[in-house]
Design an enzyme around this catalytic site. Structure first.
Site, PDB file in Angstrom:
ATOM      1  N   GLY A  78      68.924  62.850 -34.694  1.00 47.37           N
ATOM      2  CA  GLY A  78      70.169  63.047 -35.443  1.00 47.37           C
ATOM      3  C   GLY A  78      70.504  64.538 -35.536  1.00 47.37           C
ATOM      4  O   GLY A  78      71.168  64.981 -36.476  1.00 47.37           O
ATOM      5  N   ALA A 102      70.435  65.803 -22.851  1.00 47.47           N
ATOM      6  CA  ALA A 102      70.667  65.617 -24.278  1.00 47.47           C
ATOM      7  C   ALA A 102      71.922  64.777 -24.506  1.00 47.47           C
ATOM      8  O   ALA A 102      72.851  64.789 -23.703  1.00 47.47           O
ATOM      9  CB  ALA A 102      70.846  66.978 -24.956  1.00 47.47           C
ATOM     10  N   HIS A 134      74.172  64.236 -28.045  1.00 48.41           N
ATOM     11  CA  HIS A 134      74.262  64.507 -29.481  1.00 48.41           C
ATOM     12  C   HIS A 134      75.542  63.877 -30.033  1.00 48.41           C
ATOM     13  O   HIS A 134      76.634  64.129 -29.517  1.00 48.41           O
ATOM     14  CB  HIS A 134      74.228  66.022 -29.723  1.00 48.41           C
ATOM     15  CG  HIS A 134      72.941  66.654 -29.251  1.00 48.41           C
ATOM     16  ND1 HIS A 134      72.757  68.005 -29.183  1.00 48.41           N
ATOM     17  CD2 HIS A 134      71.780  66.100 -28.826  1.00 48.41           C
ATOM     18  CE1 HIS A 134      71.528  68.263 -28.739  1.00 48.41           C
ATOM     19  NE2 HIS A 134      70.921  67.118 -28.506  1.00 48.41           N
ATOM     20  N   THR A 145      66.007  61.283 -17.318  1.00 50.88           N
ATOM     21  CA  THR A 145      67.411  60.887 -17.453  1.00 50.88           C
ATOM     22  C   THR A 145      68.127  60.931 -16.100  1.00 50.88           C
ATOM     23  O   THR A 145      69.294  60.542 -16.017  1.00 50.88           O
ATOM     24  CB  THR A 145      68.148  61.830 -18.430  1.00 50.88           C
ATOM     25  OG1 THR A 145      68.041  63.166 -17.933  1.00 50.88           O
ATOM     26  CG2 THR A 145      67.548  61.760 -19.831  1.00 50.88           C
ATOM     27  N   ARG A 170      62.422  81.019  -8.403  1.00 50.56           N
ATOM     28  CA  ARG A 170      63.265  82.200  -8.158  1.00 50.56           C
ATOM     29  C   ARG A 170      64.261  82.044  -7.022  1.00 50.56           C
ATOM     30  O   ARG A 170      64.595  82.994  -6.334  1.00 50.56           O
ATOM     31  CB  ARG A 170      62.409  83.465  -7.980  1.00 50.56           C
ATOM     32  CG  ARG A 170      61.844  83.920  -9.309  1.00 50.56           C
ATOM     33  CD  ARG A 170      60.562  84.649  -9.178  1.00 50.56           C
ATOM     34  NE  ARG A 170      59.520  83.786  -8.661  1.00 50.56           N
ATOM     35  CZ  ARG A 170      58.257  84.161  -8.518  1.00 50.56           C
ATOM     36  NH1 ARG A 170      57.900  85.375  -8.844  1.00 50.56           N
ATOM     37  NH2 ARG A 170      57.349  83.320  -8.056  1.00 50.56           N
ATOM     38  N   GLN A 178      66.414  67.704 -27.265  1.00 50.50           N
ATOM     39  CA  GLN A 178      65.158  66.940 -27.168  1.00 50.50           C
ATOM     40  C   GLN A 178      64.370  67.066 -28.487  1.00 50.50           C
ATOM     41  O   GLN A 178      64.969  67.163 -29.537  1.00 50.50           O
ATOM     42  CB  GLN A 178      64.321  67.385 -25.958  1.00 50.50           C
ATOM     43  CG  GLN A 178      64.907  66.962 -24.605  1.00 50.50           C
ATOM     44  CD  GLN A 178      66.013  67.867 -24.105  1.00 50.50           C
ATOM     45  OE1 GLN A 178      65.840  69.072 -24.014  1.00 50.50           O
ATOM     46  NE2 GLN A 178      67.159  67.301 -23.781  1.00 50.50           N
ATOM     47  N   PRO A 181      67.554  51.143 -23.915  1.00 52.92           N
ATOM     48  CA  PRO A 181      67.051  50.829 -25.253  1.00 52.92           C
ATOM     49  C   PRO A 181      65.945  51.804 -25.619  1.00 52.92           C
ATOM     50  O   PRO A 181      65.102  52.138 -24.786  1.00 52.92           O
ATOM     51  CB  PRO A 181      66.498  49.408 -25.126  1.00 52.92           C
ATOM     52  CG  PRO A 181      66.480  49.073 -23.676  1.00 52.92           C
ATOM     53  CD  PRO A 181      67.332  50.067 -22.948  1.00 52.92           C
ATOM     54  N   LEU A 193      67.654  56.992 -43.041  1.00 54.34           N
ATOM     55  CA  LEU A 193      66.922  56.277 -44.086  1.00 54.34           C
ATOM     56  C   LEU A 193      67.562  54.917 -44.358  1.00 54.34           C
ATOM     57  O   LEU A 193      66.870  53.935 -44.635  1.00 54.34           O
ATOM     58  CB  LEU A 193      66.889  57.117 -45.370  1.00 54.34           C
ATOM     59  CG  LEU A 193      65.858  58.253 -45.337  1.00 54.34           C
ATOM     60  CD1 LEU A 193      66.236  59.364 -46.287  1.00 54.34           C
ATOM     61  CD2 LEU A 193      64.453  57.732 -45.665  1.00 54.34           C
TER      62      LEU A 193
END
Ligand code: GDP
Ligand code: IMO
Ligand code: MG
Length: 416
Positions: free
Chosen positions: A15, A39, A41, A129, A143, A220, A300, A328
């Site tokens: 989160g 990622a 978000h 991913t 490099r 992550q 999932p 929560l």
């Protein structure tokens, strides 16, 4: 001036997007310092759900400076789409800046990501991913990577593409990877992205000098970190607060606050060890209640009880002073809730996450069981029984819980 870091304490998807969005309201600039579009978000404002993969979550506050720092790997075509996505939401993208030192993910990185996964045997698969993250970081260390700042120099870009394709060798056969075509596509990328590419190290240090507030957003989570995580089932960058400095160019002495985001239970997407994983119906119930499907890949997520060995280790390794506990509400209505407080290994108590996954496999999680807290009225604040859960986290991690989240929306947050 404050310079704060927000990072994930578990296996990602804690989160961070929501918490960053809340904290970004008080910041002048938001910065991503590692990872790429692996990622995902999520930020929910009113009835709008927004998902960002490479642009920092704080960018949805109009007027904030948003920086994609040195330590990131950036798929330029994904970035272009995301800039358009932002503009489509009515948020001007002129304040989004890409570090000229950030490495670019090329089509052959995505190809190699897939090839490497298919070459790994069943139990050795990482479950990446597929976005080319690992191969791009490999070229950076080797490099011969292409940095955003290289786009201004066609000959440099061409040399690097040739070298990368040469190294790929016959593995690129039949894939349609062609140096001329890639170089030509990158010329269009340069035209589109040039106004956004900057020396962001100078820019950020300038903001520090002016006394601006800066928020550094991790991607992550600690246990996906290349060094501290469940190697080799990890991502290819350092997800630690320490790397917030390296990946942005802001000196470590300027960072004064570190927030760790903890999901009220644990999830993991992809392969690798997960000591408190719940198989069967209990795991399924959490997945359903929490909507635990990947933001980036839709896979999932594996679900399990809160593991305080993981969170305690993250707090210690990152000097986290404030925890934000999310989701929560997902545990509302549970008959009972279990929390892992430590592991046992060969008759010894293990408080911190082991360095080797073979040792981890021999660890036996030890749980405390709590009665569920029913369906509290969250608008009345944190109910006593939820407080017991929060105190258990604080006592076991030696960090203060400063933010409590009970829903995806901004208003579903309690600041303590
Ligand atoms: P991130 O990768 O750490 O930013 O997390 P993700 O966005 O991938 O996944 C977190 C999901 O949980 C998103 O869908 C959020 O909207 C949602 N979320 C965040 N906080 C809460 C919360 O307190 N309660 C609930 N129910 N959902 C939340
Ligand atoms: P956010 O920022 C959860 C996982 C992948 C895989 C491993 C390596 O949304 O929390 P990679 O593509 O990075 O080489 O994959 O890391 N992974 C994530 N899991 N949340 C993420 O990001 C992740 N980014 C990578 O599933 O197991
Ligand atoms: Mg995510």
């Amino acid at each position: 001036m404050t310079c704060a870091v927000v990072l994930g304490t578990q296996w990602g998807d804690e989160g961070k997007g929501k918490i960053t969005d809340i904290l970004a309201g008080r910041s002048d600039a938001v910065v991503r310092y590692q990872g790429g579009n692996n990622a995902g978000h999520t930020i929910v404002v009113g009835d709008r759900t927004m998902k960002l993969h490479i642009i920092p979550s704080g960018a949805i506050h109009p007027g904030k400076i948003a920086v994609i720092g040195d330590g990131c790997v950036v798929d330029p075509w994904v970035l272009i789409k995301e800039l358009e996505y932002l503009e489509g939401l009515g948020i001007p993208a002129d304040n989004v800046f890409l570090s000229d030192r950030a490495h670019l993910i090329m089509p052959y990185h995505r190809l190699l990501d897939g090839i490497q996964e298919s070459e790994r045997s069943g139990s050795g698969k990482v479950g990446t991913t597929g976005r080319g993250i690992g191969p791009c970081y490999m070229d950076r260390a080797g490099r011969f990577g292409i940095r955003a700042g290289d786009l201004a120099y066609e000959d440099v870009v061409r040399e690097r593409i040739d070298e990368a394709l040469r190294k790929l060798g016959p593995r690129a056969d039949g894939s349609g990877m062609e140096a001329d075509a890639i170089a030509s596509d990158l010329r269009s990328v340069q035209e589109r992205l040039a106004p956004h590419i900057r020396n962001t190290v100078d820019m950020l240090n300038g903001l520090v000098k002016e006394g601006k507030d800066i928020l550094l957003e991790g991607a992550q989570g600690q246990m996906l970190d290349i060094d501290r995580g469940t190697y080799p089932f990890v991502t290819s960058s350092s997800c630690t607060a320490g790397n917030a400095s390296a990946g942005s160019g802001i000196g470590p002495r300027n960072i004064d606050r570190i927030y760790g985001v903890v999901k009220a239970y644990t999830t993991r997407v992809g392969e690798g060890p997960f000591p408190t994983e719940l198989s069967g119906e209990e795991g399924e119930a959490i997945r359903k209640a929490g909507g635990e499907f990947g933001t980036t890949t839709g896979r999932p997520r594996r679900c399990g009880w809160l593991d305080l060995v993981v969170v305690r280790s993250s707090v210690a390794w990152n000097t986290i002073d404030t925890l934000a506990v999310t989701k929560l509400d997902v545990l509302d209505g549970s008959d009972r809730i279990e929390v892992c407080t430590h592991y046992m290994l060969d008759g010894r108590r293990v408080e911190y996450f082991p360095s080797h996954i073979r040792d981890l496999a021999r660890c036996e999680p030890v749980y405390v069981e709590m009665e569920g807290w029913g369906h509290p009225d969250w608008s009345e604040g944190v109910a006593d029984r939820v407080m017991d859960y929060i105190r258990l986290i604080e006592e076991n991690t030696h960090a203060r819980v400063g933010i409590v989240s009970f829903g995806p929306g901004r208003e579903q947050t309690i600041l303590r």
